[in-house]
Design a protein around this motif. Structure first.
Motif, PDB file in Angstrom:
ATOM      1  N   ALA A 157       0.794  -1.360   0.191  1.00  0.00           N
ATOM      2  CA  ALA A 157      -0.054   0.040   0.023  1.00  0.00           C
ATOM      3  C   ALA A 157       0.696   1.037   0.187  1.00  0.00           C
ATOM      4  O   ALA A 157       0.430   2.297  -0.321  1.00  0.00           O
ATOM      5  N   CYS A 158       2.174   1.262   0.556  1.00  0.00           N
ATOM      6  CA  CYS A 158       2.960   2.339   0.502  1.00  0.00           C
ATOM      7  C   CYS A 158       4.367   1.714   0.528  1.00  0.00           C
ATOM      8  O   CYS A 158       4.815   0.774   0.757  1.00  0.00           O
ATOM      9  N   LEU A 159       5.398   2.623  -0.250  1.00  0.00           N
ATOM     10  CA  LEU A 159       6.720   2.341  -0.198  1.00  0.00           C
ATOM     11  C   LEU A 159       7.630   3.468   0.807  1.00  0.00           C
ATOM     12  O   LEU A 159       7.218   4.373   0.530  1.00  0.00           O
ATOM     13  N   ARG A 160       8.160   3.022   1.716  1.00  0.00           N
ATOM     14  CA  ARG A 160       9.237   3.773   2.452  1.00  0.00           C
ATOM     15  C   ARG A 160      10.210   3.917   1.482  1.00  0.00           C
ATOM     16  O   ARG A 160      11.286   2.877   1.659  1.00  0.00           O
ATOM     17  N   ILE A 161      10.637   4.816   0.918  1.00  0.00           N
ATOM     18  CA  ILE A 161      11.841   5.088   0.073  1.00  0.00           C
ATOM     19  C   ILE A 161      12.172   6.531   0.185  1.00  0.00           C
ATOM     20  O   ILE A 161      11.424   7.480  -0.036  1.00  0.00           O
ATOM     21  N   ASN A 162      13.569   6.756  -0.121  1.00  0.00           N
ATOM     22  CA  ASN A 162      14.067   8.230  -0.131  1.00  0.00           C
ATOM     23  C   ASN A 162      14.434   8.197  -1.771  1.00  0.00           C
ATOM     24  O   ASN A 162      15.497   7.505  -2.068  1.00  0.00           O
ATOM     25  N   PRO A 163      13.713   8.884  -2.461  1.00  0.00           N
ATOM     26  CA  PRO A 163      13.984   8.930  -4.057  1.00  0.00           C
ATOM     27  C   PRO A 163      15.497   9.366  -4.230  1.00  0.00           C
ATOM     28  O   PRO A 163      16.088   8.791  -5.409  1.00  0.00           O
ATOM     29  N   GLY A 164      15.882  10.301  -3.585  1.00  0.00           N
ATOM     30  CA  GLY A 164      17.375  10.676  -3.772  1.00  0.00           C
ATOM     31  C   GLY A 164      18.213   9.652  -3.602  1.00  0.00           C
ATOM     32  O   GLY A 164      19.393   9.780  -3.882  1.00  0.00           O
ATOM     33  N   ASN A 165      18.157   8.425  -2.963  1.00  0.00           N
ATOM     34  CA  ASN A 165      19.244   7.316  -2.721  1.00  0.00           C
ATOM     35  C   ASN A 165      19.073   6.320  -3.475  1.00  0.00           C
ATOM     36  O   ASN A 165      19.871   5.364  -3.491  1.00  0.00           O
ATOM     37  N   ILE A 166      18.200   6.263  -4.654  1.00  0.00           N
ATOM     38  CA  ILE A 166      18.126   5.236  -5.445  1.00  0.00           C
ATOM     39  C   ILE A 166      18.515   5.212  -6.676  1.00  0.00           C
ATOM     40  O   ILE A 166      18.377   4.332  -7.693  1.00  0.00           O
ATOM     41  N   GLY A 167      19.398   6.425  -6.962  1.00  0.00           N
ATOM     42  CA  GLY A 167      20.033   6.494  -8.288  1.00  0.00           C
ATOM     43  C   GLY A 167      19.504   7.549  -9.210  1.00  0.00           C
ATOM     44  O   GLY A 167      19.224   8.612  -8.697  1.00  0.00           O
ATOM     45  N   SER A 168      19.489   7.108 -10.556  1.00  0.00           N
ATOM     46  CA  SER A 168      19.157   8.132 -11.619  1.00  0.00           C
ATOM     47  C   SER A 168      17.954   8.488 -11.744  1.00  0.00           C
ATOM     48  O   SER A 168      16.908   7.827 -11.056  1.00  0.00           O
ATOM     49  N   ALA A 169      17.608   9.625 -12.538  1.00  0.00           N
ATOM     50  CA  ALA A 169      16.206  10.170 -12.617  1.00  0.00           C
ATOM     51  C   ALA A 169      15.610   9.135 -13.391  1.00  0.00           C
ATOM     52  O   ALA A 169      14.103   9.059 -12.929  1.00  0.00           O
TER      53      ALA A 169
END
Length: 381
Positions: free
Chosen positions: A105-117
């Motif tokens: 239902a939800c993702l706990r994730i920091n988008p700046g930590n997962i690589g490319s745009a």
């Protein structure tokens, strides 16, 4: 000043998102979360623990997904769970996509930590396609190197900047179904960071004092930190992070909310610390009652006072009250009014029976009111 005015908490205005079917933010009730500590790939063990969390009252449960085996098990876990499941993702964007596809239902994730745009776009698209919200989770212990170099150490300003940087990435991808947390194990740091973030954005905030410690110390530490924020109107969902069984986190979370009048679940026990005036063993009685009444989810109040000094006054304000009396008999109050007396030998069993009866009455009244409302809606239609 009236009682109503000094008890009133004005909640910060935040936008509402959804974690599955659970609303978070806006005028929705503050939700209570916890996290499993089983190996997620062991779906049976994880589901068993989720069942216990559901019974304790958890609104949302988070599971860690560090590897492909975990996301592979997630579909079975999500299907079995009665509450929304949040997939905890750290660095690998593929795990996030797999979790969304599995029904998280939800993702706990920091988008700046997962690589490319491009990777960010893929994760956002997966979230959109599968109806996932997200949580940006900033932690003082894992701030970006660039921020640490610039600020010198973890500080509120660095944590807020990190959170807003991550938020901007999602906004740039036209995604706004997210909440934010800025957790620290230091109470002062966490509170200041949340206060700064609350002023800087209108996204719902997930509160927590991370790595708070064991059951007793961690509960106290979390109560101080989150209590300060909740009292000032900040916070839309909470997790009490304890080195204890996850169910204890849920229990502690509800106690924090109950103490501030923000949400009630189960029996609220008002009891004295006991003294030489006590007419029955208050401490042992309360311990036993809390254990035997833990299955009650209906909100109601119970006062257990050892003598007549404060007993009648407290009983007037509770659904059921017990005040110690003389000669081995004690006064029972129902709805604030003296009703009957009981002896030592039947005390605990009698109070348990009264609470269970009162809870059943409240539930029946609620069901009747809901039925009447549905009937009115049907006639109006």
């Amino acid at each position: 000043m009236t009682i109503r005015s000094y008890r009133q908490i004005v909640r910060r205005k935040s936008r509402m998102i959804h974690v599955g079917n659970v609303p978070v933010g806006g005028d929705a009730p503050i939700t209570v979360q916890s996290m499993t500590n089983t190996v997620t790939a062991d779906a049976t063990a994880t589901i068993d623990q989720i069942r216990r969390l559901e019974a304790a009252g958890a609104d949302i449960v988070r599971v860690s997904c560090p590897d492909q085996e975990s996301t592979a098990a997630l579909k079975q876990i999500v299907s079995a769970a009665r509450v929304p499941i949040v997939a905890d993702i750290h660095f690998h964007y593929r795990r996030a996509i797999e979790a969304a596809e599995a029904g998280a239902a939800c993702l706990r994730i920091n988008p700046g930590n997962i690589g490319s745009a491009q990777r960010v776009r893929e994760v956002v698209q997966a979230a959109k396609d599968h109806g996932c919200s997200m949580r940006i989770g900033v932690n003082a212990g894992s701030l970006e190197r660039e921020l640490l170099e610039r600020y010198g150490e973890p500080c509120p300003e660095a944590m807020v900047e990190s959170a807003l940087n991550h938020a901007r990435i999602l906004e740039d991808n036209d995604f706004r179904e997210f909440k934010i947390s800025v957790k620290a194990s230091d109470v002062f740091l966490a509170v200041a960071a949340y206060q700064g973030l609350a002023e800087a954005c209108d996204y719902p905030l997930h509160l927590g004092i991370t790595e708070a410690g064991g059951l007793r110390a961690g509960t106290i530490k979390s109560s101080i930190g989150m209590g300060m924020l909740l009292w000032s109107g900040i916070g839309d969902t909470i997790r009490v992070s304890l080195s204890a069984e996850p169910e204890e986190e849920v229990t502690a979370g509800y106690e924090i909310l109950k103490s501030l009048g923000l949400r009630r679940r189960g029996v609220t026990v008002i009891s004295c610390p006991s003294c030489a005036r006590q007419a029955f063993p208050v401490i042992r009685t309360v311990e036993t009652l809390e254990e035997r009444l833990s299955h009650i989810s209906t909100p109601l109040t119970l006062s257990i006072i050892g003598c007549v000094v404060n007993g009648p006054g407290e009983a007037r304000e509770t659904d059921i009250g017990l005040t110690g009396g003389g000669k081995g008999t004690h006064q029972v109050y129902l709805n604030g009014v003296t009703d009957h007396r009981i002896g030592d030998e039947e005390l605990v069993d009698h109070i348990v029976a009264l609470v269970e009866k009162k809870a059943a009455e409240i539930e029946a009244q609620a069901a009747e009111a809901e039925g009447a409302e549905l009937a009115d809606d049907h006639r109006a239609a």
